[in-house]
Design a protein around this motif. Structure first.
Motif, PDB file in Angstrom:
ATOM      1  N   ALA A   1      -6.247   1.392   3.941  1.00  0.00           N
ATOM      2  CA  ALA A   1      -5.826   2.644   4.554  1.00  0.00           C
ATOM      3  C   ALA A   1      -6.907   3.216   5.463  1.00  0.00           C
ATOM      4  CB  ALA A   1      -5.456   3.649   3.468  1.00  0.00           C
ATOM      5  N   THR A   2      -8.164   3.107   5.072  1.00  0.00           N
ATOM      6  CA  THR A   2      -9.256   3.631   5.887  1.00  0.00           C
ATOM      7  C   THR A   2      -9.418   2.822   7.174  1.00  0.00           C
ATOM      8  OG1 THR A   2     -10.387   4.341   3.863  1.00  0.00           O
ATOM      9  CG2 THR A   2     -11.683   4.258   5.880  1.00  0.00           C
TER      10      THR A   2
ATOM     11  N   LEU B   1       2.222   4.910   0.644  1.00  0.00           N
ATOM     12  CA  LEU B   1       1.985   5.775   1.792  1.00  0.00           C
ATOM     13  C   LEU B   1       1.214   7.039   1.439  1.00  0.00           C
ATOM     14  CD1 LEU B   1       5.375   5.556   3.690  1.00  0.00           C
ATOM     15  CD2 LEU B   1       3.248   4.445   4.241  1.00  0.00           C
TER      16      LEU B   1
ATOM     17  N   VAL C   1      -1.789   7.264   0.168  1.00  0.00           N
ATOM     18  CA  VAL C   1      -3.211   7.143   0.502  1.00  0.00           C
ATOM     19  C   VAL C   1      -3.456   7.431   1.982  1.00  0.00           C
ATOM     20  CG1 VAL C   1      -5.189   5.596   0.489  1.00  0.00           C
ATOM     21  CG2 VAL C   1      -3.553   5.544  -1.389  1.00  0.00           C
ATOM     22  N   PRO C   2      -2.672   6.889   2.913  1.00  0.00           N
ATOM     23  CA  PRO C   2      -2.892   7.274   4.324  1.00  0.00           C
ATOM     24  C   PRO C   2      -2.692   8.757   4.574  1.00  0.00           C
ATOM     25  CG  PRO C   2      -1.599   5.266   4.209  1.00  0.00           C
ATOM     26  CD  PRO C   2      -1.695   5.781   2.813  1.00  0.00           C
TER      27      PRO C   2
ATOM     28  N   SER D   1      -7.053   1.263   8.784  1.00  0.00           N
ATOM     29  CA  SER D   1      -5.966   1.679   9.672  1.00  0.00           C
ATOM     30  C   SER D   1      -6.243   3.035  10.294  1.00  0.00           C
ATOM     31  CB  SER D   1      -4.655   1.711   8.887  1.00  0.00           C
ATOM     32  OG  SER D   1      -3.596   2.153   9.693  1.00  0.00           O
ATOM     33  N   ARG D   2      -6.881   3.913   9.532  1.00  0.00           N
ATOM     34  CA  ARG D   2      -7.209   5.250  10.044  1.00  0.00           C
ATOM     35  C   ARG D   2      -8.301   5.199  11.094  1.00  0.00           C
ATOM     36  NH1 ARG D   2      -8.210   9.476  11.925  1.00  0.00           N
ATOM     37  NH2 ARG D   2      -8.374  11.522  10.954  1.00  0.00           N
TER      38      ARG D   2
ATOM     39  N   CYS E   1      -7.073  -0.752  -1.861  1.00  0.00           N
ATOM     40  CA  CYS E   1      -6.064   0.155  -1.317  1.00  0.00           C
ATOM     41  C   CYS E   1      -6.695   1.128  -0.328  1.00  0.00           C
ATOM     42  CB  CYS E   1      -5.376   0.910  -2.455  1.00  0.00           C
ATOM     43  SG  CYS E   1      -4.082   2.036  -1.922  1.00  0.00           S
TER      44      CYS E   1
ATOM     45  N   CYS F   1      -3.444  -2.234  13.558  1.00  0.00           N
ATOM     46  CA  CYS F   1      -3.893  -0.861  13.284  1.00  0.00           C
ATOM     47  C   CYS F   1      -3.944   0.000  14.539  1.00  0.00           C
ATOM     48  CB  CYS F   1      -5.269  -0.876  12.619  1.00  0.00           C
ATOM     49  SG  CYS F   1      -5.342  -1.785  11.056  1.00  0.00           S
TER      50      CYS F   1
ATOM     51  N   LEU G   1       0.841  -1.189   0.000  1.00  0.00           N
ATOM     52  CA  LEU G   1       0.000   0.000   0.000  1.00  0.00           C
ATOM     53  C   LEU G   1       0.879   1.242   0.000  1.00  0.00           C
ATOM     54  CD1 LEU G   1      -2.777   1.373   0.333  1.00  0.00           C
ATOM     55  CD2 LEU G   1      -2.477   1.161   2.790  1.00  0.00           C
TER      56      LEU G   1
END
Length: 507
Positions: A121-122, A93, A95-96, A124-125, A117, A162, A91
């Motif tokens: 990222a979402t 970086l 996108v995060p 993890s956020r 993707c 996460c 992934l």
């Protein structure tokens, strides 16, 4: 003068004629040399002719064969692209970083449906920071179920990786089936599963049953022995939280790696602090420690009120009913740590934590031993904020003046008795006017947000409108009283603000 005889003379490649030599003689010698260099004419044959390759490129015709071009590789610097590995996929970086600016949960849920993707990222956020307060027991139960499935590899994403921050308050010892609050048995399992990636943790409780050895083991307070906080950077216990035994906090420190903690805050949480606790703080913080709050329970009295009111929808049973008044009998405003042990422990922390930026040791009523402040500023030259204990005198402030710290912009010399609401603060720190004025004029000027907090007895009433003023600061010149905060005086000429907490009630 006739110059016709110089027309055929070329002196560029010939030496300059000597003096007293006739011009005609020099001309004749030059012509003889040129005739000898020419020699007889050479015969040009076909073999002696070197073929000339045309420089210009011609367009190919039908009869010509295709030309194979051999290109030399161009040497370039290799660019390494970092990736975040999530579930066997790479992934980027970027996108995060985009999702970092989205705080709306509804928008984040829509990002889950974009592609894989964005989904990774979402996720993890959304699970990066977990906060459980009040009646969030059902949420804690669902989180533990999700983390359990992740550990069994039953989910597409490993949700345990996460979690970076965990903030939990209102922790009780009841089972999750009988309480809407955060059950400790459920929380300890959640901590065990997310501890390898946890970087920040905040815990708070008002349940006095943590001290009952029949319910929970006092040595570990119920934490699993397999728990290791390998990445923990910040550890905070709620202000005045006396629910957890001292052995529980020491056990958490032992589970942290050496020189890893950046922030450690124990505000009024430890009843008895000995050399073992001070040494653990020095080892676990080391060169990384920048923020340290270490105060006795006397600085944070137990708050009033009882959030677990009987008769409410989320009321507990009479056996498990706990409240914030449970520690009133154990609270002693005069209970502090041993002065000698505290000074020795602080000296150990100073030597091993040279990058300390903020230090709060307020709440003690015995002051400090001579030379502690001087050694503190020598071992920690980057110190910016300092909260001093009660009982300080001019000798302690004189050490500040002699050290002349370059980065110190906030000094709290007020007595912690201003935190006790509804009581008349008793002065225990005595400072003379000359020392206070020297600190204001020599240490704090020119620093952004310069702030000095003084004991309550320094504030006096001089005006007919009963507006408290500071005579020490007014003598400097240009001092102004902030009518929005009548306990503060601001000196705009040097950019220093002087505050006397609870000064109006004292006057």
């Amino acid at each position: 003068m006739d110059t016709s005889e110089f027309e055929d003379l070329d002196l560029t490649d010939s030496p300059s004629p000597q003096k007293n030599v006739p011009l005609s003689t020099a001309k004749r010698s030059i012509k003889e040399k040129s005739s000898q260099s020419e020699g007889p004419p050479k015969l040009v044959t076909e073999a002696s002719v070197t073929p000339i390759t045309p420089f210009s490129l011609k367009s190919p015709t039908r009869d010509t064969l295709p030309v194979t071009l051999t290109l030399r590789p161009i040497m370039r610097t290799k660019i390494e692209i970092k990736y975040l590995r999530v579930v066997d996929s790479e992934l980027p970086l970027v996108v995060p970083k985009i999702l970092k600016y989205i705080d709306d949960e509804e928008t984040l849920r829509q990002c889950l449906l974009v592609n894989w993707c964005f989904m990774a990222a979402t996720t993890s956020r959304m699970y990066q920071n977990i906060s459980l307060t009040g009646t969030s027991g059902p949420v804690l139960k669902r989180l533990l179920k999700l983390m359990s499935k992740s550990s069994d590899q039953e989910t597409l994403i490993d949700y345990r990786r996460c979690v970076r921050s965990l903030e939990v308050s209102d922790i009780v010892l009841d089972e999750e089936e009988v309480t809407p609050y955060q059950s400790w048995n459920t929380l300890r399992e959640l901590i065990r599963r997310v501890s390898p990636t946890l970087e920040r943790m905040y815990l708070d409780s008002t349940d006095s049953r943590f001290h009952d050895p029949e319910i929970i083991h006092p040595g570990t307070c119920g934490l699993d022995q397999r728990v290791q906080f390998s990445r923990l950077k910040s550890l905070t216990i709620g202000p005045g939280c006396l629910a957890f035994p001292d052995s529980f906090l020491i056990d958490i420190l032992r589970k942290c790696p050496r020189e890893s903690l950046v922030s450690l805050r124990f505000p009024g949480c430890i009843k008895q602090m000995d050399h073992v606790g001070f040494n653990l703080i020095a080892e676990r913080g080391g060169s990384c420690l920048q923020d340290l709050i270490l105060t006795p329970p006397a600085s944070y009295p137990p708050p009033t009120g009882d959030p677990f009111e009987l008769g409410s929808v989320n009321s507990l049973t009479a056996k498990s009913k706990v409240g914030r008044n449970a520690f009133k009998g154990e609270y002693d405003p005069n209970q502090t740590w041993s002065l000698d042990e505290m000074c020795e422990g602080l000296l150990s922390i100073m030597k091993q934590c040279p990058d300390l930026r903020a230090l709060d040791i307020s709440g003690h009523t015995q002051g400090l031993n001579p030379g502690i402040i001087e050694q503190l500023l020598n071992f920690c030259p980057n110190l910016e904020e300092l909260d001093l204990p009660c009982g300080i005198t001019d000798a302690v402030m004189s050490e500040l003046l002699l050290a002349k710290p370059k980065h110190l912009w906030r000094i709290n010399a007020a007595c912690s008795s201003h935190l006790r609401k509804g009581t008349v603060p008793q002065p225990c720190s005595f400072l003379t006017d000359n020392v206070v004025r020297a600190v204001v004029e020599q240490i704090l000027p020119g620093k952004v947000g310069a702030l000095l907090e003084l004991p309550t007895q320094i504030m006096q009433v001089k005006t007919a409108k009963m507006v408290p003023t500071l005579e020490i600061v007014e003598e400097i010149g240009g001092a102004k009283v902030d009518y929005r905060d009548t306990e503060a005086v601001y000196v705009p000429r040097i950019g220093v603000k002087v505050v006397v907490p609870n000064g109006r009630s004292h006057t």
